[in-house]
Motif scaffolding. Structure first.
Motif, PDB file in Angstrom:
ATOM      1  N   ASP A  90       0.834  -1.207   0.000  1.00 37.78           N
ATOM      2  CA  ASP A  90       0.000   0.000   0.000  1.00 37.78           C
ATOM      3  C   ASP A  90       0.870   1.258   0.000  1.00 37.78           C
ATOM      4  O   ASP A  90       0.587   2.225  -0.726  1.00 37.78           O
ATOM      5  N   ARG A  93       2.412   2.847  -3.327  1.00 37.20           N
ATOM      6  CA  ARG A  93       1.649   3.682  -4.256  1.00 37.20           C
ATOM      7  C   ARG A  93       2.122   5.126  -4.254  1.00 37.20           C
ATOM      8  O   ARG A  93       1.923   5.847  -5.226  1.00 37.20           O
ATOM      9  N   GLU A 125       4.071  -0.972  -6.420  1.00 31.53           N
ATOM     10  CA  GLU A 125       3.891  -0.061  -7.549  1.00 31.53           C
ATOM     11  C   GLU A 125       5.074   0.887  -7.729  1.00 31.53           C
ATOM     12  O   GLU A 125       5.025   1.792  -8.556  1.00 31.53           O
TER      13      GLU A 125
END
Length: 290
Positions: A90, A93, A125
């Motif tokens: 998370d 990002r 990411e």
């Protein structure tokens, strides 16, 4: 031309291990070169047995290690709760980079039980660096950054990050394309008697053409191009013995799929002699952000 990543801050997963402390030291040196803050993150379970939580002590030790390695770097600390791989994914990002200690599982074990390092590398990411070394922590030095190049979109993202990192570290960059006879259109019984000089030179010129935009953007990076005969995981593992960082692209395969079809990034995560940067296919560039 897009930048390597528009995220901000270098996130370091801290779990109390010596490997995580060395990862934090390395990340701090890179953060100082990039002008980024460093975020020390210790993820703890949502509940604890008797209210005791070692997070602050773990983070204090990590910050002390960072301060001992380098000064004048902004250090931030956080103690989110949850599963480490999900929390770190998370955070990816918004981060420029995630840095983790080395995995403690073997490649086979990663298939049958969860490895946070492998999981984050497969799903983040932003680029993920798994810190590895045979000689303990070493700050950035004159050794090269090595990047694997195969002409794919995934590889292009890795090349972009490799140039940006080499520029920040003031390190030479070695771009390597690997090949085997089976990977060429002329593979056959007579292949072993073929003079491959022209093929190798063609691949080298292709690499130069594909990276021309990066050489213009990072003119101070000394780049060399090599075409090596052999499997990419074997060639890059050998290169890791003399490199300060190896950069590869990854499709984000699951450990099981990687074990079945083969994955250079998975092999490097478990066996590299230096830190490894894994760049996923959907890395975000400044162009895409706008």
């Amino acid at each position: 031309m897009g930048t390597a990543n528009v995220g901000h801050g270098i996130v370091v997963g801290i779990d109390g291990s010596d490997s995580a402390l060395d990862a934090a030291r390395w990340a701090a040196c890179v953060a100082r070169r990039l002008g980024e803050p460093i975020d020390l993150v210790h993820v703890h379970p949502p509940t604890s047995d008797n209210g005791t939580d070692p997070s602050e002590a773990v983070l204090t030790a990590a910050e002390a290690a960072v301060r001992d390695a380098i000064d004048r770097v902004e250090v931030r600390r956080s103690t989110p709760s949850g599963k480490p791989d999900r929390v770190l994914t998370d955070l990816s990002r918004e981060a420029r980079m995630i840095v983790l200690g080395h995995t403690t599982t073997t490649e086979w074990q990663s298939m049958v039980r969860r490895s946070d390092v492998v999981s984050v590398a497969n799903h983040a990411e932003c680029p993920v660096v798994t810190w590895r070394s045979r000689e303990g922590f070493q700050p950035p030095d004159g050794r090269p950054v090595v990047v694997g190049v195969d002409g794919t979109e995934v590889s292009a993202g890795a090349v972009e990050h490799a140039f940006a990192t080499a520029a920040a570290l003031e390190a030479p960059l070695v771009a390597i394309h690997t090949w085997t006879e089976q990977s060429t259109l002329t593979y056959g019984e007579g292949s072993r008697f073929t003079d491959w000089t022209a093929y190798v030179e063609h691949r080298r010129e292709e690499m130069k053409s594909h990276t021309s935009g990066h050489t213009e953007r990072f003119p101070d990076v000394e780049v060399s191009y090599r075409v090596e005969r052999g499997k990419p995981d074997i060639v890059l593992l050998e290169e890791s013995k003399s490199a300060q960082l190896v950069v590869v692209g990854s499709h984000g395969r699951s450990p099981l799929a990687a074990a079945v079809v083969g994955s250079s990034s998975q092999g490097l995560i478990h066996h590299s002699c230096c830190p490894v940067m894994i760049c996923r296919a959907h890395h975000r560039s400044e162009t895409e952000a706008h």
